[in-house]
Write an enzyme that holds these catalytic residues in place. Structure first.
Site, PDB file in Angstrom:
ATOM      1  CE  LYS A   1       1.471  75.025  24.692  1.00  0.00           C
ATOM      2  NZ  LYS A   1       1.571  74.489  26.079  1.00  0.00           N
TER       3      LYS A   1
ATOM      4  CE  LYS B   1       6.954  78.553  34.385  1.00  0.00           C
ATOM      5  NZ  LYS B   1       6.915  78.838  32.947  1.00  0.00           N
TER       6      LYS B   1
ATOM      7  CG  HIS C   1      15.272  73.997  27.134  1.00  0.00           C
ATOM      8  ND1 HIS C   1      14.080  74.360  26.567  1.00  0.00           N
ATOM      9  CD2 HIS C   1      15.773  73.013  26.370  1.00  0.00           C
ATOM     10  CE1 HIS C   1      13.862  73.597  25.510  1.00  0.00           C
ATOM     11  NE2 HIS C   1      14.886  72.771  25.361  1.00  0.00           N
TER      12      HIS C   1
ATOM     13  CE  LYS D   1       2.548  81.441  32.483  1.00  0.00           C
ATOM     14  NZ  LYS D   1       3.412  81.282  31.327  1.00  0.00           N
ATOM     15  NE  ARG D   2       5.139  72.128  37.324  1.00  0.00           N
ATOM     16  CZ  ARG D   2       5.845  71.052  37.657  1.00  0.00           C
ATOM     17  NH1 ARG D   2       6.161  70.156  36.750  1.00  0.00           N
ATOM     18  NH2 ARG D   2       6.218  70.840  38.906  1.00  0.00           N
TER      19      ARG D   2
ATOM     20  CB  THR E   1       5.685  76.765  24.494  1.00  0.00           C
ATOM     21  OG1 THR E   1       5.453  76.038  25.704  1.00  0.00           O
ATOM     22  CG2 THR E   1       7.105  76.550  24.014  1.00  0.00           C
TER      23      THR E   1
HETATM   24  C1  LIG Z   1       2.503  74.564  27.000  1.00  0.00           C
HETATM   25  C2  LIG Z   1       2.468  73.883  28.290  1.00  0.00           C
HETATM   26  C3  LIG Z   1       3.355  74.267  29.308  1.00  0.00           C
HETATM   27  C4  LIG Z   1       4.337  75.403  29.152  1.00  0.00           C
HETATM   28  O1  LIG Z   1       3.706  76.618  29.485  1.00  0.00           O
HETATM   29  P1  LIG Z   1       4.557  77.974  29.744  1.00  0.00           P
HETATM   30  O2  LIG Z   1       3.503  79.027  29.904  1.00  0.00           O
HETATM   31  O3  LIG Z   1       5.376  78.191  28.517  1.00  0.00           O
HETATM   32  O4  LIG Z   1       5.352  77.764  30.958  1.00  0.00           O
HETATM   33  C5  LIG Z   1       3.301  73.608  30.522  1.00  0.00           C
HETATM   34  N1  LIG Z   1       2.415  72.613  30.741  1.00  0.00           N
HETATM   35  C6  LIG Z   1       1.530  72.231  29.791  1.00  0.00           C
HETATM   36  C7  LIG Z   1       0.566  71.141  30.102  1.00  0.00           C
HETATM   37  C8  LIG Z   1       1.532  72.843  28.538  1.00  0.00           C
HETATM   38  O5  LIG Z   1       0.665  72.444  27.599  1.00  0.00           O
END
Ligand SMILES: *Cc1c(COP(=O)(O)O)cnc(C)c1O
Length: 617
Positions: free
Chosen positions: A593, A487, A294, A481-482, A589
């Site tokens: 979405k 990022k 990952h 995101k985190r 991910t």
């Molecule tokens: C999808 C999701 C992530 C991952 O987000 P990235 O933009 O891919 O880092 C992190 N936290 C939550 C709650 C999510 O639903």
């Protein structure tokens, strides 16, 4: 499921005077009573992950069973709004993308009718809950079981003993149904038996800056691995006794990153205990495991101090040493150079590389987006990839369109269904048929309407939860995101400041009113990330307070970003910010979405953004 019987019993359910939590438990229990897990077939896939970011189960499970609408109607006739269950908070037994991916895979396995069985840890406390004090992040413990856990069934009779050199822990399974075309199981193990044992499943990722912390993480990882391997072996032995010649053809194990890699030496150990030689056991292990990488960030690749490991798991340390020797001989025979042998060694300078152990043992190794797979082939695992190119493949991450479209935005889905039917829910490429309607005025108006409605709903929620008022007549930019330097939320902060000053100085004409939304938790000890949260909160405070520009530009940093919040935000956003430093975001991910919900991506060519851009044009 006998739906009619369920509807009837739901209609007869006495709910007067129940609190929301009581009602939640009652209805969930009623649904659980009417579904039954399917028999585990003898051939199946086992998915091992240290995290599962499941989110709220109630609405998703009812949707998957096809009883969400009717349940809402029956409750309405009793004077109950089904939305009250939004009070029940998410089960956040994970951190971010990796944990959410695990949950999405579980969902998709069930939807596709594949017997996929998930294994994880039933942490007492999930990812911390977050609030801001004077713009600084404050963490609070997440006692997710305070709402009960009506979607799990404790299976005492299937418990197992996990042994460390200093004590043993009882692993008690809690099974959650994963509902789709078939009903699979996500099995989370709880450690019991003593105070020491209970500590193993106390929290997700305990701090590992001390020796004690490192030992606890080793215990967690081994606990998951040993319980899972024990469970798989028990099922197999009930059919074949101690004849393991069919083991590999009946069992496949997918390792979600390096945390569950102890499953490899553990399987070898258990097979040896049952009479196999080390060689025979290794041969079986090499047919069973597959490994998903990952990240290329070194801090996320598990490396364990050999002395520490030997202290609490001497047999496992021994097997890892043996595997290191096997790897050395295999690599030498296969003509690896001295440098290649060194780079792919399992034991190096006093530590065990769990990533190298996984690559050596795995039948297949995959990266999570095309660019990421090519990076691990060229850099991280260059030696193995050069000698065993057939071992490596790409499997770009994905997310379930059921939770992220159907549940998040049913109105958008009916707009789509009216044009291209419902098939896209299980065959997502069907969505490309929508391109025929790109210029259709009715479709465009419908889409704009849906977005505006979603923004209204989101902003009403934000007004209540965060105390920030926003108007839906805006372009909504979202970066959720985190919080991490790679990022680059900090870059967005600079962009926001620049927009603000240029608007203030009248340098930008013709600016469409815009809102910048952030949602992120920072690791509690990640000092810079916490600084960026404070910085963004200060910028937002300043911009929102300026009457000269705040009708044009505003911001909000939502607290407690989690799966349920993400469902609301991805449905409402116009612009998805995916601006990681190129080469650093393995896949992402969140990007998917947003894209599914018709937001435009503003991003760097990184991770899956590249494939999204290719596919979307
Ligand atoms: C999808 C999701 C992530 C991952 O987000 P990235 O933009 O891919 O880092 C992190 N936290 C939550 C709650 C999510 O639903």
């Amino acid at each position: 499921m006998d739906k009619e019987k369920y509807f009837q019993e739901l209609a007869e359910l006495a709910a007067n005077g129940d609190t929301v939590t009581e009602l939640y438990k009652k209805i969930s229990a009623l649904v659980m009573k009417h579904i039954s897990e399917e028999d585990k077939p003898k051939r199946c896939v086992h998915y091992l992950s240290i995290e599962y970011l499941i989110g709220r189960m109630f609405y998703n499970n009812l949707m998957e069973l096809g009883i969400l609408k009717e349940t809402a109607e029956i409750l309405k006739s009793k004077g109950i709004d089904i939305n009250v269950f939004e009070e029940i908070e998410d089960a956040a037994l994970g951190n971010g993308g990796l944990g959410r991916l695990a949950a999405c895979y579980m969902d998709s396995g069930a939807a596709a009718g594949i017997p996929l069985y998930g294994y994880g840890i039933r942490y007492k406390y999930g990812l911390f809950r977050q609030k801001f004090e004077d713009g600084f992040q404050k963490e609070m413990p997440d006692d997710w079981q305070r709402y009960g856990d009506p979607w799990s069934v404790r299976k005492d009779h299937e418990r197992l003993i996990v042994r460390f050199s200093d004590f043993t822990a009882t692993a008690v399974p809690y099974d959650m149904p994963v509902i789709g075309r078939r009903i699979n199981t996500l099995r989370l193990y709880q450690a019991e038996g003593s105070a020491e044992a209970e500590k193993i499943c106390g929290v997700l990722y305990p701090p590992d800056d001390t020796e004690e912390g490192k030992l606890l993480r080793i215990r967690q990882e081994y606990f998951l691995a040993a319980a899972t391997v024990g469970d798989i072996l028990r099922a197999y032995e009930s059919r074949h006794g101690k004849n393991y010649s069919h083991f590999a053809e009946e069992n496949s194990v997918q390792l979600n990153d390096t945390h569950p890699v102890f499953a490899v030496p553990e399987l070898i150990r258990a097979l040896m205990q049952n009479g196999l030689t080390y060689r025979a056991a290794l041969k079986i292990a090499k047919q069973v495991f597959n490994y998903t990488n990952h990240t290329i960030l070194p801090e996320a690749l598990e490396c364990w101090d050999a002395k520490l490991l030997k202290k609490i798991l001497p047999e496992i340390a021994d097997i890892l040493y043996k595997m290191n020797v096997s790897a050395y001989h295999v690599h030498r025979t296969e003509g690896y150079t001295a440098e290649e042998i060194c780079r792919s060694a399992i034991y190096r300078r006093g530590t065990f590389s769990m990533a190298n152990a996984a690559v050596f043992a795995a039948r297949k190794v995959n990266g999570v987006a095309k660019i990421h797979t090519s990076i691990i082939k060229k850099e991280l695992f260059a030696a193995e990839a050069a000698h065993h190119p057939e071992k490596f493949l790409n499997v770009t991450n994905g997310v379930t369109p059921r939770r992220w479209m159907e549940l998040a935005d049913p109105e958008l889905c009916s707009l789509i269904d009216r044009r291209i039917g419902r098939q896209w829910r299980s065959e997502l490429s069907e969505l490309s048929k929508l391109s025929a309607f790109a210029k259709d005025a009715e479709m465009q108006a419908g889409f704009t309407n849906v977005k505006t409605e979603r923004k209204k709903k989101l902003f009403a929620y934000i007004a209540e939860k965060e105390g920030v008022a926003l108007s839906e007549k805006c372009m909504l930019y979202a970066q959720i995101k985190r919080l991490h330097e790679y990022k680059r939320q900090l870059m967005t902060a600079f962009a926001l400041l620049r927009l603000y000053y240029e608007l203030k100085e009248g340098k930008i004409k013709d600016f469409y009113p815009s809102v910048f939304l952030f949602g992120a938790k920072s690791a509690p000890t990640y000092f810079r990330a916490k600084g960026i949260i404070k910085y963004l909160n200060e910028i937002i405070k300043k911009i929102n307070a300026d009457p000269g520009t705040n009708h044009l530009l505003a911001g909000v940093f939502v607290t407690e970003y989690n799966v349920s919040y993400a469902e609301k935000i991805v449905a409402a956003a116009d612009i998805s910010l995916q601006v990681s430093t190129a080469g650093m975001e393995a896949s992402g991910t969140g990007n998917m979405k947003f894209m599914m919900n018709g937001a435009v991506t503003l991003g760097t060519m990184d991770g899956a953004n590249i494939e999204i851009a290719e596919a979307a044009g």
